[in-house]
Design an enzyme around this catalytic site. Structure first.
Site, PDB file in Angstrom:
ATOM      1  N   SER A 154       0.940  -1.063   0.094  1.00  0.00           N
ATOM      2  CA  SER A 154      -0.206   0.202   0.033  1.00  0.00           C
ATOM      3  C   SER A 154       0.822   1.188  -0.126  1.00  0.00           C
ATOM      4  CB  SER A 154      -0.837  -0.067   1.092  1.00  0.00           C
ATOM      5  OG  SER A 154      -1.979   0.827   1.048  1.00  0.00           O
ATOM      6  N   ASP A 213      -5.977  -2.841  -3.028  1.00  0.00           N
ATOM      7  CA  ASP A 213      -4.962  -2.315  -1.881  1.00  0.00           C
ATOM      8  C   ASP A 213      -4.408  -3.447  -1.183  1.00  0.00           C
ATOM      9  OD1 ASP A 213      -3.804  -1.153   0.235  1.00  0.00           O
ATOM     10  OD2 ASP A 213      -4.834   0.633  -0.085  1.00  0.00           O
TER      11      ASP A 213
END
Length: 295
Positions: free
Chosen positions: A46, A175
């Site tokens: 991320s 993500d």
């Protein structure tokens, strides 16, 4: 051809999800470098993917700080995806699909990433690099170690609802934090013996007065519980020596608090310095163990 950039003791660095707080990794790297410890592999998830890429390319602290200040701004999420809102309101009319839904336009973010990394490919970074994302269809962690660097970072930061998922390698990716906010397992699978893992807990909302804050609170609960459970599992498995660094910030750090980057970096450096004596002892013990086996 990748060349070996590390001489002497080295560790694998894992940088977990944490938005702008991931800048603490700049301080961690500085502490390791000043302590004579190199990095032989880096894993990013991320927001941590952006910093992992910089480490893998050999960017120094000043350059990484500048990149943080230039890229991690509200401009990245400021442009609405009008079609996304229409698909939300009238999915049948505007053709809602998992691969085309996002409420923010990712154009500014992609432009910022491309300005920093150009056409760089992951397999060409001086230090081996792994970027993680989550398979939207089955929730599996996806380890990206080849291909366009910007595409991989974009997939790793593909926050659900905010940005469209990314099609990459025949998969639909979102993500990385949804699979593992601190992917130590990737380092373990690649044979890392000593791992320095920099992780962050998601902040809980102080005043929940909107649907957005409500969603953020749910996300924080899920991410923090997943982080704790994954760390407990890795500790039980114990295939590698893991030095866990969880910087504690005296000030509350929000998503775009780039004015606090110097404070964030300092906290990361101080947290790493506290671990250096044990890390040096661990690396020395591993070196002697390998020498005895070779003999």
């Amino acid at each position: 051809m990748r060349q070996t950039p590390v001489q002497g003791p080295a560790v694998t660095l894992v940088i977990g999800s944490g938005s702008v707080k991931c800048a603490a990794a700049i301080g961690v790297v500085k502490a390791l470098t000043d302590g004579g410890i190199g990095i032989d592999r880096v894993v990013g998830c991320s927001g941590g993917a952006l910093f992992a890429a910089g480490v893998a390319l050999g960017f120094d602290a000043d350059r990484m700080t500048d990149i943080t200040l230039r890229t991690w701004t509200r401009k990245m999420t400021s442009k609405r995806n009008n079609m996304g809102f229409l698909r939300l309101l009238a999915p049948r009319l505007f053709g809602f699909r998992p691969d085309n839904f996002g409420l923010r336009d990712d154009g500014p973010m992609l432009a910022a990433f491309r300005d920093v990394f150009g056409q760089q490919r992951i397999e060409d970074t001086p230090i081996p690099l792994h970027i993680t994302a989550t398979d939207f269809l089955n929730g599996e962690l996806v380890d990206i170690s080849r291909g366009d660097l910007v595409d991989a970072i974009r997939a790793s930061v593909s926050l659900p609802l905010a940005f469209q998922p990314v099609k990459l390698g025949g998969r639909l990716l979102i993500d990385g934090y949804l699979a593992d906010p601190l992917p130590i397992s990737v380092a373990m699978k690649n044979g890392s013996r000593v791992i320095v893992a920099v992780g962050f807990e998601s902040p809980y909302q102080e005043n929940i007065r909107s649907a957005g804050r409500f969603a953020a609170q749910l996300s924080a609960i899920l991410a923090n519980n997943l982080l704790k459970s994954r760390l407990a599992f890795q500790s039980a498995a114990h295939h590698s020596e893991v030095i866990l660094i969880l910087p504690q910030f005296k000030q509350r750090v929000r998503l775009f608090d780039t004015d606090k980057v110097p404070h964030i970096i300092e906290e990361g450096e101080q947290a790493a310095l506290q671990q250096l004596p044990y890390l040096h002892a661990l690396l020395d013990a591993n070196r002697k163990c390998l020498e005895s086996v070779a003999a």
